[in-house]
Design a protein around this motif. Structure first.
Motif, mmCIF file in Angstrom:
data_model
loop_
_atom_site.group_PDB
_atom_site.id
_atom_site.type_symbol
_atom_site.label_atom_id
_atom_site.label_comp_id
_atom_site.label_asym_id
_atom_site.label_seq_id
_atom_site.Cartn_x
_atom_site.Cartn_y
_atom_site.Cartn_z
ATOM 1 N N ALA A 1 -7.229 3.647 -0.072
ATOM 2 C CA ALA A 1 -6.213 2.829 0.108
ATOM 3 C C ALA A 1 -5.357 3.520 1.162
ATOM 4 C CB ALA A 1 -5.351 2.842 -1.231
ATOM 5 N N LEU A 2 -5.552 4.789 1.209
ATOM 6 C CA LEU A 2 -4.733 5.723 2.309
ATOM 7 C C LEU A 2 -5.215 5.193 3.750
ATOM 8 C CD1 LEU A 2 -4.583 9.234 0.894
ATOM 9 C CD2 LEU A 2 -2.448 7.734 1.506
ATOM 10 N N HIS B 1 -3.237 3.391 6.468
ATOM 11 C CA HIS B 1 -3.166 4.037 7.833
ATOM 12 C C HIS B 1 -3.447 3.135 9.032
ATOM 13 C CE1 HIS B 1 -2.847 7.434 10.474
ATOM 14 N NE2 HIS B 1 -4.027 7.266 10.971
ATOM 15 N N LEU C 1 0.507 -1.068 -0.124
ATOM 16 C CA LEU C 1 -0.118 0.009 -0.005
ATOM 17 C C LEU C 1 0.958 1.107 0.036
ATOM 18 C CD1 LEU C 1 -2.907 -1.158 2.544
ATOM 19 C CD2 LEU C 1 -3.288 -0.604 -0.162
ATOM 20 N N ASP C 2 1.997 1.256 0.518
ATOM 21 C CA ASP C 2 3.027 2.189 0.303
ATOM 22 C C ASP C 2 3.134 2.590 -1.120
ATOM 23 O OD1 ASP C 2 3.553 2.888 3.017
ATOM 24 O OD2 ASP C 2 5.375 1.753 3.127
ATOM 25 N N VAL D 1 1.935 12.106 0.462
ATOM 26 C CA VAL D 1 0.944 12.419 -0.594
ATOM 27 C C VAL D 1 0.068 13.524 -0.310
ATOM 28 C CG1 VAL D 1 0.661 9.949 -0.972
ATOM 29 C CG2 VAL D 1 -0.775 11.003 0.695
ATOM 30 N N ARG E 1 3.462 7.870 5.618
ATOM 31 C CA ARG E 1 2.590 7.521 4.663
ATOM 32 C C ARG E 1 1.634 8.765 4.119
ATOM 33 N NH1 ARG E 1 0.484 2.755 2.981
ATOM 34 N NH2 ARG E 1 1.320 1.852 4.866
ATOM 35 N N PRO F 1 -1.943 8.871 -5.516
ATOM 36 C CA PRO F 1 -2.122 9.456 -4.139
ATOM 37 C C PRO F 1 -3.414 9.941 -3.764
ATOM 38 C CG PRO F 1 -1.206 10.750 -5.957
ATOM 39 C CD PRO F 1 -1.394 9.408 -6.441
ATOM 40 N N HIS G 1 1.434 1.832 -3.498
ATOM 41 C CA HIS G 1 0.015 1.745 -4.078
ATOM 42 C C HIS G 1 -0.259 3.421 -3.941
ATOM 43 C CE1 HIS G 1 -4.127 1.017 -5.189
ATOM 44 N NE2 HIS G 1 -4.377 1.906 -4.554
ATOM 45 N N ASN G 2 0.045 3.816 -2.599
ATOM 46 C CA ASN G 2 -0.258 5.323 -2.201
ATOM 47 C C ASN G 2 0.426 6.415 -3.108
ATOM 48 O OD1 ASN G 2 -0.920 4.193 1.147
ATOM 49 N ND2 ASN G 2 -2.316 4.179 -0.581
ATOM 50 N N ASP H 1 -6.064 7.891 -4.007
ATOM 51 C CA ASP H 1 -6.937 6.764 -3.595
ATOM 52 C C ASP H 1 -7.254 6.790 -1.918
ATOM 53 O OD1 ASP H 1 -8.031 4.263 -3.057
ATOM 54 O OD2 ASP H 1 -6.804 3.131 -4.573
#
Length: 445
Positions: A123-124, A128, A110-111, A147, A143, A118, A113-114, A120
């Protein structure tokens, strides 16, 4: 193609399903309402709507409950048959890792991915929470820091991202910035429970118990509704403030009222209940038979395999209820589990010494308590919870040192706690009791 409120494309959505999904995301963001029912309706309206099923899988996976985890696996299996875009396929990869007990691998997926997507917001938030469940304070902060510059204030969800950032700042000790960021988020969205919770954590960590009670009371209409998923945890935070002021009766009244009156069977709520009753027991408060109801509620969740942070809290209830057989069952599972999965490593290296230490404390074996908990306190932040939640380890260790007559350790721990919270009556009492142990301190074996 249809998009979410942040502009991310959505495979398989219809206009009707998109509206339901958007409302579910807001419910997830605010911990308010029933996102699962909305997602059920969205999937019914558009059976191939990938993100609706992906978000539902995340909600089940993050519940840290065995039955919910199986429901998440079922959703992941179904969504793999869909035609997914690259963003959605990335979500499925993270879910596979999460459901395999590989929390850090999922968080790292997810890091990446984010950083690629950015905006999303789902996903954030999931990333988290994965950082929270593995107690990675740095990624809780960074994280979002990675973004946030790409989030103009006019993009829907900006205030939510600020709330996440506030909590990451608090867990990394940037208390002034955390409080300012959390208050900014709440000015933009007063219903943001995570931002409110971040400011409550700042006050807890700084020992501002009176401020904390005032903060909770003033904003109670925003977080205490029956449809608020976060309400029990926020009541728990208020109870901690009362405990820090020595107001144990007030804390017990909160337990009997909004914390446990509904006898919630959600693991997150039961963690708070166990942690509060244990603290009350440490203060000498008679909690009566309250442990028995809570222990029964833990029976369907504590398996020693899925999430050891929960198992440790279940053990508190089992000890209080005199159910030693269940403690031994969990100990056997923690000792014998394989260590190929990250969650299993947590169980053996962290969960096991914590359970052994708390069991020894309950049995009056304070020497063993010290042996188990003193080293465990330095690694426990690798497997879940916040600094405020894990403080129960240090509190129990300090009480064991006092009851066992280990004056040097008791004094040292009391000074450590007073350095962080110099006005805490609980911590001052620790030091007074340690000083009263006499001039011939007992040495830790």
């Amino acid at each position: 193609m249809l998009t979410d409120r942040q502009g991310n494309t959505l495979s398989g959505a219809s206009a009707e399903a998109l509206d339901l999904y958007s409302r579910a995301v807001v419910a997830f963001n605010l911990y308010r309402g029933d996102p699962v029912t909305l997602l059920n309706q969205a999937i019914k309206a558009a059976p191939d709507f990938a993100m609706a099923r992906i978000l539902r899988a995340y909600l089940f996976a993050l519940a840290t409950e065995p039955e919910a985890a199986q429901a998440a696996r079922d959703d992941v299996a179904a969504v793999k048959a869909y035609r997914l875009n690259e963003r959605e396929a990335s979500h499925v990869a993270a879910l596979d890792q999460l459901l395999a007990g590989e929390w850090s691998a999922a968080a790292l997926t997810l890091d990446r991915h984010n950083m690629r997507y950015p905006h999303d917001l789902v996903a954030l938030q999931v990333g988290h929470l994965a950082d929270f469940y593995r107690a990675n304070a740095r990624d809780l902060r960074d994280r979002i820091a990675r973004v946030l510059p790409k989030w103009p204030a006019d993009i829907p969800g900006y205030s939510i991202v600020l709330g996440f950032y506030a909590f990451g700042l608090e867990e990394t000790g940037a208390y002034a910035q955390a409080e300012a960021t959390g208050r900014d988020a709440l000015d933009r969205e007063p219903l943001d429970c995570w931002a409110h919770h971040a400011v409550a954590h700042v006050m807890e960590m700084q020992g501002r118990a009176e401020d904390g009670i005032g903060w909770m009371i003033a904003r109670e209409p925003h977080w205490s509704g029956d449809d608020n998923f976060f309400q029990v945890h926020n009541w728990w935070h208020r109870a901690l403030c009362h405990l820090d002021l020595g107001q144990t009766e007030a804390a017990l009244a909160l337990y009997d009222g909004p914390i446990r009156q509904g006898t919630s069977a959600m693991a997150l709520d039961m963690v708070d209940a166990s942690a509060l009753l244990w603290r009350l027991q440490l203060t000498g408060q008679d909690v009566g038979n309250r442990w028995h109801e809570l222990a029964r509620a833990w029976d369907s969740h504590a398996d020693g395999r899925l999430y050891p942070f929960n198992d440790w809290h279940a053990v508190m209830a089992y000890l209080g209820a005199g159910r030693g057989d269940q403690v031994e069952r969990l100990l056997a599972t923690l000792r014998s589990g394989e260590t190929s999965r990250e969650a299993s490593v947590w169980a053996k290296q962290i969960g096991l010494p914590l359970v052994e230490g708390f069991q020894a404390f309950w049995q009056g074996d304070y020497g063993t308590t010290v042996e188990r908990l003193h080293p465990a306190r330095f690694i426990a932040n690798a497997f879940g919870g916040s600094h405020a939640q894990r403080d129960i380890i240090d509190w129990t260790l300090t009480e064991a040192a006092l009851r066992g007559g280990y004056r040097d350790l008791a004094e040292g721990l009391a000074h450590e706690r007073l350095a962080a919270k110099p006005h805490s009556p609980v911590n001052r009492a620790f030091l007074n009791r340690a000083s009263a142990l006499g001039d011939r301190p007992r040495q830790v074996a």
